[in-house]
Design a protein around this motif. Structure first.
Motif, mmCIF file in Angstrom:
data_model
loop_
_atom_site.group_PDB
_atom_site.id
_atom_site.type_symbol
_atom_site.label_atom_id
_atom_site.label_comp_id
_atom_site.label_asym_id
_atom_site.label_seq_id
_atom_site.Cartn_x
_atom_site.Cartn_y
_atom_site.Cartn_z
ATOM 1 N N ALA A 123 -12.129 -2.081 61.035
ATOM 2 C CA ALA A 123 -13.026 -3.113 60.521
ATOM 3 C C ALA A 123 -13.792 -2.648 59.294
ATOM 4 O O ALA A 123 -14.140 -3.458 58.429
ATOM 5 C CB ALA A 123 -13.992 -3.532 61.625
ATOM 6 N N THR A 124 -14.047 -1.350 59.194
ATOM 7 C CA THR A 124 -14.769 -0.821 58.043
ATOM 8 C C THR A 124 -14.023 -1.106 56.737
ATOM 9 O O THR A 124 -14.643 -1.261 55.691
ATOM 10 C CB THR A 124 -15.014 0.688 58.218
ATOM 11 O OG1 THR A 124 -15.895 0.882 59.341
ATOM 12 C CG2 THR A 124 -15.665 1.308 56.989
ATOM 13 N N ALA A 125 -12.692 -1.210 56.792
ATOM 14 C CA ALA A 125 -11.936 -1.524 55.578
ATOM 15 C C ALA A 125 -12.348 -2.886 55.030
ATOM 16 O O ALA A 125 -12.529 -3.058 53.812
ATOM 17 C CB ALA A 125 -10.435 -1.486 55.865
ATOM 18 N N HIS A 126 -12.500 -3.880 55.903
ATOM 19 C CA HIS A 126 -12.942 -5.198 55.448
ATOM 20 C C HIS A 126 -14.409 -5.168 55.028
ATOM 21 O O HIS A 126 -14.818 -5.916 54.128
ATOM 22 C CB HIS A 126 -12.721 -6.246 56.535
ATOM 23 C CG HIS A 126 -11.304 -6.721 56.648
ATOM 24 N ND1 HIS A 126 -10.372 -6.532 55.658
ATOM 25 C CD2 HIS A 126 -10.664 -7.405 57.651
ATOM 26 C CE1 HIS A 126 -9.222 -7.072 56.029
ATOM 27 N NE2 HIS A 126 -9.372 -7.599 57.236
ATOM 28 N N LEU A 127 -15.209 -4.316 55.657
ATOM 29 C CA LEU A 127 -16.607 -4.171 55.242
ATOM 30 C C LEU A 127 -16.676 -3.638 53.813
ATOM 31 O O LEU A 127 -17.475 -4.112 52.991
ATOM 32 C CB LEU A 127 -17.323 -3.225 56.210
ATOM 33 C CG LEU A 127 -18.845 -3.155 56.126
ATOM 34 C CD1 LEU A 127 -19.469 -4.509 56.449
ATOM 35 C CD2 LEU A 127 -19.373 -2.089 57.084
ATOM 36 N N ILE A 128 -15.823 -2.677 53.493
ATOM 37 C CA ILE A 128 -15.756 -2.127 52.130
ATOM 38 C C ILE A 128 -15.234 -3.199 51.169
ATOM 39 O O ILE A 128 -15.777 -3.374 50.064
ATOM 40 C CB ILE A 128 -14.853 -0.879 52.109
ATOM 41 C CG1 ILE A 128 -15.463 0.241 52.949
ATOM 42 C CG2 ILE A 128 -14.612 -0.403 50.677
ATOM 43 C CD1 ILE A 128 -14.481 1.350 53.288
ATOM 44 N N GLY A 129 -14.195 -3.912 51.574
ATOM 45 C CA GLY A 129 -13.675 -4.983 50.740
ATOM 46 C C GLY A 129 -14.723 -6.043 50.450
ATOM 47 O O GLY A 129 -14.857 -6.514 49.309
ATOM 48 N N LEU A 130 -15.487 -6.430 51.465
ATOM 49 C CA LEU A 130 -16.560 -7.407 51.302
ATOM 50 C C LEU A 130 -17.593 -6.916 50.296
ATOM 51 O O LEU A 130 -18.005 -7.657 49.383
ATOM 52 C CB LEU A 130 -17.218 -7.674 52.656
ATOM 53 C CG LEU A 130 -18.482 -8.533 52.654
ATOM 54 C CD1 LEU A 130 -18.178 -9.942 52.172
ATOM 55 C CD2 LEU A 130 -19.107 -8.564 54.057
ATOM 56 N N ALA A 131 -18.023 -5.654 50.443
ATOM 57 C CA ALA A 131 -19.040 -5.103 49.538
ATOM 58 C C ALA A 131 -18.545 -5.079 48.093
ATOM 59 O O ALA A 131 -19.262 -5.481 47.170
ATOM 60 C CB ALA A 131 -19.426 -3.696 49.991
#
Length: 424
Positions: A123-131
């Protein structure tokens, strides 16, 4: 090449515990053929507990790969396997975002990509993508190898709330949401009915052609003698991939004289808990026909598939919205397939669409026995179905990368550009 894409992927060589590295790796290898130059933002290798350094040789030599700081909360921040829940939200690798967001900004400023792509199930990958999407305004394509928020996962309440927030932000802010199965895409369209259904697309997993050349060389056909050989290569579980009913069916066919050790050999390669599966085989009294086998290197496993008479596939009800990646390798091996599935699941749908009708409900020993007997008859007569050439071509990872390249064209240039890409 001016069309650059920033790919955010936790699973990347030399990580070795997830088959997800193959999706990210293959896109990074094949996207240039569609006019897109990928750059990869991943994690430092020290965060991976399971590594296969030989996989590093598969990374294209000219590919830009940035490995950002990351820790595993369980192994680096915990004590004897215990760690604070707050240090693992949304997952154990949330510290990756601390290094990856500034690293991603640096890459974007220096290389000027046209869009961002990130891939779950970390999920952190999408968190990075979002940021990075919010900070730069670049369009964002979010890849879901598995559905994110599921009825029984995550079970931890804090993690579930965090997943729900990330999922909502991702689905609503990304330009396109990509899924690996039709069932997963349909479930998201139903959950987000206010969004344009065209925002949700499917790009399935696939096989890597390069891996099959040496495998087929090692499985050159000769004169057939001895029993028919069925192979299953991969993990088996108590729930969803339980081989008990299949072994029961073997016992029934053996008792009726339909099969014996001279007619059939079943190999359960790398099932995970070899001791437990071997005990099941003994319990059902079919140790003369079925046996477990230890894991082997990937190319050896492919060679075994290519040399087998038929291939077994286990995928039960808990995984109805998922398709095991080996399906596409099975297609490429061009061998008959016997599916132990839920007839309502995605795996059964994909097999049926490919012309494979030899399937039985995974937990119904009677149905398995009757359908397996017919399958073995067709195998012996050389009349069992194999994947047609067009299905094999469509199942390659190179083809999947062309689909992703066309999607990138649509996101950046509009639908007309995607149609031009498809025509080409």
């Amino acid at each position: 090449m001016h069309n650059r894409a920033l790919l955010i992927a936790f699973h990347f060589p030399p990580q070795a515990a997830s088959s997800g590295i193959q999706r990210s790796l293959s896109f990074s290898r094949h996207l240039p053929a569609s006019g897109w130059e990928p750059m990869v933002l991943t994690a430092r290798a020290s965060v991976y507990q399971n590594q296969n350094p030989s996989q590093l040789a598969s990374i294209p030599p000219k590919l830009t790969v940035r490995r950002a700081f990351a820790l595993d909360a369980k192994h680096h921040l915990g004590w004897r396997g215990r760690y604070l829940n707050a240090s693992a939200l949304p997952d154990r690798w949330v510290t990756w975002s601390l290094g990856a967001i500034p690293a991603g900004l640096s890459m974007i400023r220096a290389q000027r990509p046209r869009l961002i792509w990130s891939t779950f199930p970390i999920a952190t990958a999408h968190l990075i993508g979002l940021a990075l999407h919010r900070l730069t305004g670049l369009p964002w394509v979010a890849d879901f190898r598995d559905p994110m928020l599921q009825p029984a996962y995550p079970t931890n309440k804090s993690q579930r709330r965090m997943y729900a927030w990330i999922e909502q932000q991702t689905i609503r802010r990304c330009s396109k949401a990509v899924f690996t199965t039709q069932g997963a895409m349909a479930s998201y369209r139903a959950r987000f009915p206010d969004l344009d259904p065209n925002k949700f697309v499917v790009i399935e997993n696939g096989y890597e052609e390069d891996a099959f050349g040496a495998a087929e060389d090692g499985a050159a056909p000769g004169e057939k003698s001895g029993p028919l050989v069925l192979v299953h290569s991969g993990l088996l579980y108590d729930t969803g991939r339980d081989p008990s009913a299949f072994l029961d069916a073997l016992a029934q066919l053996k008792a009726r004289g339909v099969i014996d050790a001279g007619k059939l050999k079943v190999i359960l390669r790398a099932p995970g808990n070899i001791g437990a599966v071997s005990a099941l085989i003994e319990r059902y009294g079919v140790a003369d026909i079925a046996a477990t086998a230890a894991p082997v290197p990937y190319r050896e496993a492919l060679a075994e598939m290519a040399a087998a008479d038929g291939l077994l596939l286990f995928q039960g009800t808990p995984f109805n919205n998922q398709i095991p990646a080996k399906v596409y390798e099975y297609f490429r091996a061009r061998k008959p397939i016997f599916g132990l599935v839920d007839h309502a699941g995605e795996t059964a749908r994909v097999l049926g669409a490919g012309g494979f009708e030899d399937m039985a409900f995974i937990d119904d020993a009677g149905e398995i026995a009757s359908r397996l007997a017919l399958f073995l008859e067709r195998l012996g007569a050389g009349a069992a179905h194999v994947a047609p050439r067009d299905l094999v071509e469509r199942s390659s990872r190179a083809h999947r990368a062309r689909q992703l390249g066309a999607l990138f064209d649509e996101v950046v240039h509009g639908p007309a550009k995607r149609e031009a890409s498809r025509a080409a």
